[in-house]
Scaffold this motif. Sequence first.
Motif, PDB file in Angstrom:
ATOM      1  N   UNK A  35     -17.728   1.523  -1.137  1.00 23.61           N
ATOM      2  CA  UNK A  35     -17.028   0.551  -1.997  1.00 23.61           C
ATOM      3  C   UNK A  35     -16.668   1.643  -3.039  1.00 23.61           C
ATOM      4  N   UNK A  36     -17.292   2.440  -2.683  1.00 25.14           N
ATOM      5  CA  UNK A  36     -15.824   3.511  -3.504  1.00 25.14           C
ATOM      6  C   UNK A  36     -14.834   3.858  -3.175  1.00 25.14           C
ATOM      7  N   UNK A  37     -14.309   3.805  -1.708  1.00 25.31           N
ATOM      8  CA  UNK A  37     -13.165   3.880  -1.362  1.00 25.31           C
ATOM      9  C   UNK A  37     -12.946   3.251  -1.408  1.00 25.31           C
ATOM     10  N   UNK A  38     -13.144   1.275  -1.202  1.00 26.82           N
ATOM     11  CA  UNK A  38     -12.464   0.224  -1.904  1.00 26.82           C
ATOM     12  C   UNK A  38     -11.967   0.121  -3.229  1.00 26.82           C
ATOM     13  N   UNK A  39     -12.975   0.416  -3.930  1.00 26.59           N
ATOM     14  CA  UNK A  39     -12.514   0.492  -5.750  1.00 26.59           C
ATOM     15  C   UNK A  39     -10.928   1.491  -5.735  1.00 26.59           C
ATOM     16  N   UNK A  40     -11.170   2.485  -4.805  1.00 27.60           N
ATOM     17  CA  UNK A  40      -9.737   3.297  -5.118  1.00 27.60           C
ATOM     18  C   UNK A  40      -8.880   2.703  -5.105  1.00 27.60           C
ATOM     19  N   UNK A  41      -8.804   2.271  -2.960  1.00 26.96           N
ATOM     20  CA  UNK A  41      -7.740   1.649  -2.737  1.00 26.96           C
ATOM     21  C   UNK A  41      -7.176   0.254  -3.428  1.00 26.96           C
ATOM     22  N   UNK A  42      -8.203  -0.612  -3.668  1.00 24.08           N
ATOM     23  CA  UNK A  42      -7.674  -1.971  -4.999  1.00 24.08           C
ATOM     24  C   UNK A  42      -7.052  -1.833  -5.725  1.00 24.08           C
ATOM     25  N   UNK A  43      -7.712  -0.556  -6.357  1.00 23.41           N
ATOM     26  CA  UNK A  43      -6.739   0.047  -7.912  1.00 23.41           C
ATOM     27  C   UNK A  43      -5.257   0.169  -6.930  1.00 23.41           C
ATOM     28  N   UNK A  44      -5.546   0.668  -6.507  1.00 29.87           N
ATOM     29  CA  UNK A  44      -3.987   1.556  -5.866  1.00 29.87           C
ATOM     30  C   UNK A  44      -2.650   0.475  -5.776  1.00 29.87           C
ATOM     31  N   UNK A  45      -3.613  -0.418  -5.124  1.00 26.81           N
ATOM     32  CA  UNK A  45      -3.034  -1.393  -4.354  1.00 26.81           C
ATOM     33  C   UNK A  45      -2.670  -2.686  -5.769  1.00 26.81           C
ATOM     34  N   UNK A  46      -2.876  -2.386  -6.426  1.00 28.90           N
ATOM     35  CA  UNK A  46      -2.309  -3.045  -7.956  1.00 28.90           C
ATOM     36  C   UNK A  46      -1.377  -2.675  -8.798  1.00 28.90           C
ATOM     37  N   UNK A  47      -1.478  -1.345  -8.492  1.00 31.12           N
ATOM     38  CA  UNK A  47      -0.528  -0.170  -9.542  1.00 31.12           C
ATOM     39  C   UNK A  47       0.803  -1.204  -8.712  1.00 31.12           C
ATOM     40  N   UNK A  48       0.500  -0.576  -6.994  1.00 30.48           N
ATOM     41  CA  UNK A  48       1.733  -1.261  -6.197  1.00 30.48           C
ATOM     42  C   UNK A  48       2.022  -2.782  -5.672  1.00 30.48           C
ATOM     43  N   UNK A  49       1.467  -3.257  -6.030  1.00 30.36           N
ATOM     44  CA  UNK A  49       1.215  -4.618  -4.867  1.00 30.36           C
ATOM     45  C   UNK A  49       2.543  -5.383  -6.072  1.00 30.36           C
ATOM     46  N   UNK A  50       3.290  -5.006  -7.125  1.00 29.57           N
ATOM     47  CA  UNK A  50       4.023  -5.967  -7.368  1.00 29.57           C
ATOM     48  C   UNK A  50       5.901  -5.743  -7.278  1.00 29.57           C
ATOM     49  N   UNK A  51       5.459  -4.147  -6.667  1.00 29.65           N
ATOM     50  CA  UNK A  51       6.737  -3.740  -6.553  1.00 29.65           C
ATOM     51  C   UNK A  51       7.630  -4.607  -5.608  1.00 29.65           C
ATOM     52  N   UNK A  52       9.044  -4.215  -5.540  1.00 30.90           N
ATOM     53  CA  UNK A  52      10.134  -5.527  -5.171  1.00 30.90           C
ATOM     54  C   UNK A  52      10.533  -4.291  -3.197  1.00 30.90           C
ATOM     55  N   UNK A  53      10.137  -3.370  -3.168  1.00 33.35           N
ATOM     56  CA  UNK A  53      10.224  -2.877  -1.951  1.00 33.35           C
ATOM     57  C   UNK A  53       8.771  -3.324  -1.113  1.00 33.35           C
ATOM     58  N   UNK A  54       8.726  -4.478  -0.536  1.00 38.61           N
ATOM     59  CA  UNK A  54       6.331  -4.120  -0.509  1.00 38.61           C
ATOM     60  C   UNK A  54       6.562  -3.432   0.822  1.00 38.61           C
ATOM     61  N   UNK A  55       7.244  -3.344   1.478  1.00 42.21           N
ATOM     62  CA  UNK A  55       7.667  -3.132   3.334  1.00 42.21           C
ATOM     63  C   UNK A  55       6.599  -1.501   2.955  1.00 42.21           C
ATOM     64  N   UNK A  56       6.465  -0.715   1.536  1.00 38.55           N
ATOM     65  CA  UNK A  56       6.308   0.340   1.319  1.00 38.55           C
ATOM     66  C   UNK A  56       5.017   0.264   0.737  1.00 38.55           C
ATOM     67  N   UNK A  57       4.358  -0.416   0.361  1.00 39.56           N
ATOM     68  CA  UNK A  57       3.702  -0.851  -0.207  1.00 39.56           C
ATOM     69  C   UNK A  57       2.261  -0.037   0.816  1.00 39.56           C
ATOM     70  N   UNK A  58       2.481  -0.533   1.565  1.00 36.22           N
ATOM     71  CA  UNK A  58       0.858   0.373   2.135  1.00 36.22           C
ATOM     72  C   UNK A  58       0.981   1.611   2.350  1.00 36.22           C
ATOM     73  N   UNK A  59       1.542   2.056   2.392  1.00 39.20           N
ATOM     74  CA  UNK A  59       2.357   3.741   2.238  1.00 39.20           C
ATOM     75  C   UNK A  59       2.458   4.398   1.114  1.00 39.20           C
ATOM     76  N   UNK A  60       1.973   3.740   0.304  1.00 38.00           N
ATOM     77  CA  UNK A  60       2.271   3.889  -1.411  1.00 38.00           C
ATOM     78  C   UNK A  60       0.949   4.161  -1.270  1.00 38.00           C
ATOM     79  N   UNK A  61       0.294   3.052  -0.997  1.00 40.47           N
ATOM     80  CA  UNK A  61      -1.448   2.449  -1.998  1.00 40.47           C
ATOM     81  C   UNK A  61      -2.861   4.447  -0.560  1.00 40.47           C
ATOM     82  N   UNK A  62      -1.531   4.066   0.959  1.00 38.33           N
ATOM     83  CA  UNK A  62      -2.986   4.538   1.253  1.00 38.33           C
ATOM     84  C   UNK A  62      -2.204   6.113   0.632  1.00 38.33           C
ATOM     85  N   UNK A  63      -1.368   6.607   0.390  1.00 40.69           N
ATOM     86  CA  UNK A  63      -0.885   7.859  -0.155  1.00 40.69           C
ATOM     87  C   UNK A  63      -1.804   7.815  -1.727  1.00 40.69           C
ATOM     88  N   UNK A  64      -1.585   7.494  -1.961  1.00 37.92           N
ATOM     89  CA  UNK A  64      -2.176   7.494  -3.763  1.00 37.92           C
ATOM     90  C   UNK A  64      -3.569   7.273  -3.379  1.00 37.92           C
TER      91      UNK A  64
END
Length: 75
Positions: A35-64
């Motif tokens: 649950x804690x990991x999911x919260x962190x990942x979803x928070x990171x995803x929401x930060x990057x979700x609307x970026x123009x270059x969507x192909x890098x979002x998974x990588x950026x989410x995982x790193x953050x």
Amino acid sequence: MVRGRDQSRNPGHRELHVTRVIDRLETRHPDISREAIEEVVRSAHSHFADRKVCGFVPLLVERAAREKIQELVTS
């Protein structure tokens, strides 16, 4: 190339990436609740979700998320 962009904007495809990141981080940090990991990942995803270059979002989410979890582990 357009096809890849379309897939990265697909909600099901994004959710699959998020779930895979959660799974990898849960394996890497078994002492932290899913649950804690999911919260962190979803928070990171929401930060990057609307970026123009969507192909890098998974990588950026995982790193953050990895960096945030590391902060939790060391504090």
